[in-house]
Write a protein that holds these residues in place. Structure first.
Motif, PDB file in Angstrom:
ATOM      1  N   GLN A  24      33.394  49.195  29.227  1.00 61.57           N
ATOM      2  CA  GLN A  24      32.917  48.297  30.284  1.00 61.57           C
ATOM      3  C   GLN A  24      33.288  46.849  29.977  1.00 61.57           C
ATOM      4  O   GLN A  24      33.592  46.076  30.897  1.00 61.57           O
ATOM      5  N   SER A  37      35.309  44.484  32.425  1.00 66.94           N
ATOM      6  CA  SER A  37      34.725  43.207  32.830  1.00 66.94           C
ATOM      7  C   SER A  37      35.624  42.023  32.491  1.00 66.94           C
ATOM      8  O   SER A  37      35.226  40.871  32.699  1.00 66.94           O
ATOM      9  N   ARG A  58      27.633  45.136  33.127  1.00 64.91           N
ATOM     10  CA  ARG A  58      28.155  44.560  34.381  1.00 64.91           C
ATOM     11  C   ARG A  58      27.197  43.536  34.963  1.00 64.91           C
ATOM     12  O   ARG A  58      27.612  42.464  35.409  1.00 64.91           O
ATOM     13  N   GLN A  88      35.027  44.441  37.050  1.00 63.94           N
ATOM     14  CA  GLN A  88      34.083  43.384  37.401  1.00 63.94           C
ATOM     15  C   GLN A  88      34.275  42.847  38.818  1.00 63.94           C
ATOM     16  O   GLN A  88      33.333  42.424  39.477  1.00 63.94           O
TER      17      GLN A  88
END
Length: 407
Positions: free
Chosen positions: A41, A45, A173, A207
């Motif tokens: 993640q 992002s 996030r 993102q």
């Protein structure tokens, strides 16, 4: 760690049963440890650098970095300097970063820099695990503090404890979304340390699919009101702030100031948001109040563009006698202390564009002449002030007060 095909998203419900559906290209399901989905993640992002101190409870995350060379770990000697380094990187690059600390003891070591990020509106994400594992939380274990994430709430835009390993990417996030949504500021994310070791199956989303990417234009009616006040002012004054730097709008601030022959100052900010060699620059107020400026002494209209306006006196930063125009994206703090004649909630880049166009539409030959005369008056002060600074530099024991009185 397994990535499922990007075209199909498989989700489990509360009973463990799975259902398939078509997913956007920017969404993928990742199977692996909590540390692995954390790393995945971060990459989604837009993070390139992770700043922190290594700690055994984050071992699965460090192992995940071996297969992800695009995510680089910057080992720092202490949590405070690590957070300062991360904040400096964010300010210099304009790109996202995360700073990691070990449990609550590492978090409190970094809180001084968290405070700086909060006051300076730096979009930095802080992470530290909870050393109390989920199966024994609340038993006053090693390095355990109840409600760890609540300690930082006064200094963050968002703080959250992920409740399950599969919630780690969502929590990451949301941390970046909160930090990077204007007005910027730090966020804090956490989860129990055993989630880093757990095998899980979680959504990883880029993102750009969750950020509002907010750039706001000001209310056109308010823009016209502000323009009318400025062109009719005898001595307007512009206060520059860091939102100008963030919007890369310094040339736009210069254009508006030159159009009106308007002096410019700045109060307690990080960046030089207006060129200090410009003849319309009159320096910063020494007592962080407009009344302490040597020039102009009695501005009748003051416009703030992107300055946070930190008040350090019982008296307001701008005196009540001046009409005050406030242009910035930080609407929460507008009108709290200052009497605001015209509120312009906006991205200051767009706001300066619209306001400059409105002022240009109102400028008559007589108003242009008045602006030119005012600009000349400001230049005369600026030139005398520069000469005085040069003399003081050569003779630091001189008393500058009498000279300024005659300037």
């Amino acid at each position: 760690m397994v990535n499922k095909p990007s075209g199909v998203l498989v989700q489990g419900d509360a009973t463990g049963q799975e259902a398939a559906r078509v997913a956007p290209d920017a969404i993928k399901m990742v199977e692996g440890t909590g540390g692995e989905v954390f790393a995945e993640q971060l990459i989604a992002s837009g993070v390139k650098y992770v700043f922190g101190n290594s700690a055994s409870e984050d071992a699965q995350f460090y192992e995940a970095l071996v297969d992800r060379p695009q995510l680089k770990y910057i080992l720092t000697p202490h949590e405070g300097p690590g957070a300062a380094m991360a904040a400096g990187y964010v300010k210099a690059s304009g790109e996202p970063a995360i700073v990691m600390q070990a449990a609550v003891v590492g978090m409190v070591n970094a809180m001084g820099q968290m405070f700086n990020a909060y006051k300076e509106q730096t979009p930095l994400v802080f992470y530290s695990y909870r050393t109390d594992q989920s199966g024994r939380a609340g038993r006053d274990g090693f390095e355990e503090v109840a409600n760890q994430e609540q300690i930082v709430q006064p200094m963050t835009k968002y703080s959250w404890l992920a409740r399950r390993a599969d919630m780690i990417p969502e929590t990451v996030r949301r941390g970046f979304k909160a930090a990077w949504t204007p007005p910027h500021g730090p966020s804090y994310i956490s989860w129990h340390s055993d989630f880093n070791d757990q095998k899980t199956y979680a959504e990883v989303i880029t993102q750009d699919k969750v950020d509002p990417r907010m750039r706001v234009r000001p209310n056109p009616v308010e823009v016209e009101r502000a323009a009318k006040l400025l062109v009719e002012a005898k001595m307007p004054l512009l206060i520059a702030g860091d939102e100008i730097y963030g919007a890369k709008a310094s040339p736009k601030a210069v254009k508006l100031a030159e159009l009106l022959g308007m002096p410019v100052t700045q109060v307690r900010q990080i960046y030089a948001n207006f060129p200090e060699g410009h003849p319309l620059w009159v320096g910063s107020p020494p007592a962080a109040r407009i009344a302490s400026l040597d020039f102009p002494k009695n501005p009748d209209v003051v416009i703030n563009v992107g300055n946070k306006l930190q008040h350090n006196s019982p008296q307001p930063l701008v005196g009540r006698e001046a009409k005050f125009i406030d242009m910035r994206i930080d609407s929460w703090s507008m009108g709290n202390v200052m009497n605001t004649e015209v509120p312009l909630v906006a991205d200051v880049g767009y706001g300066l564009d619209d306001l400059t166009a409105a002022v240009e539409g109102l400028m008559t030959p007589a108003l242009k002449k008045k602006a030119q005369e005012r600009a000349q008056e400001v230049r005369q002060f600026s030139e005398k002030a520069k000469a005085l600074r040069a003399l003081v530099a050569k003779n630091p024991d001189w008393d500058r007060a009498p000279m300024l009185a005659t300037a």
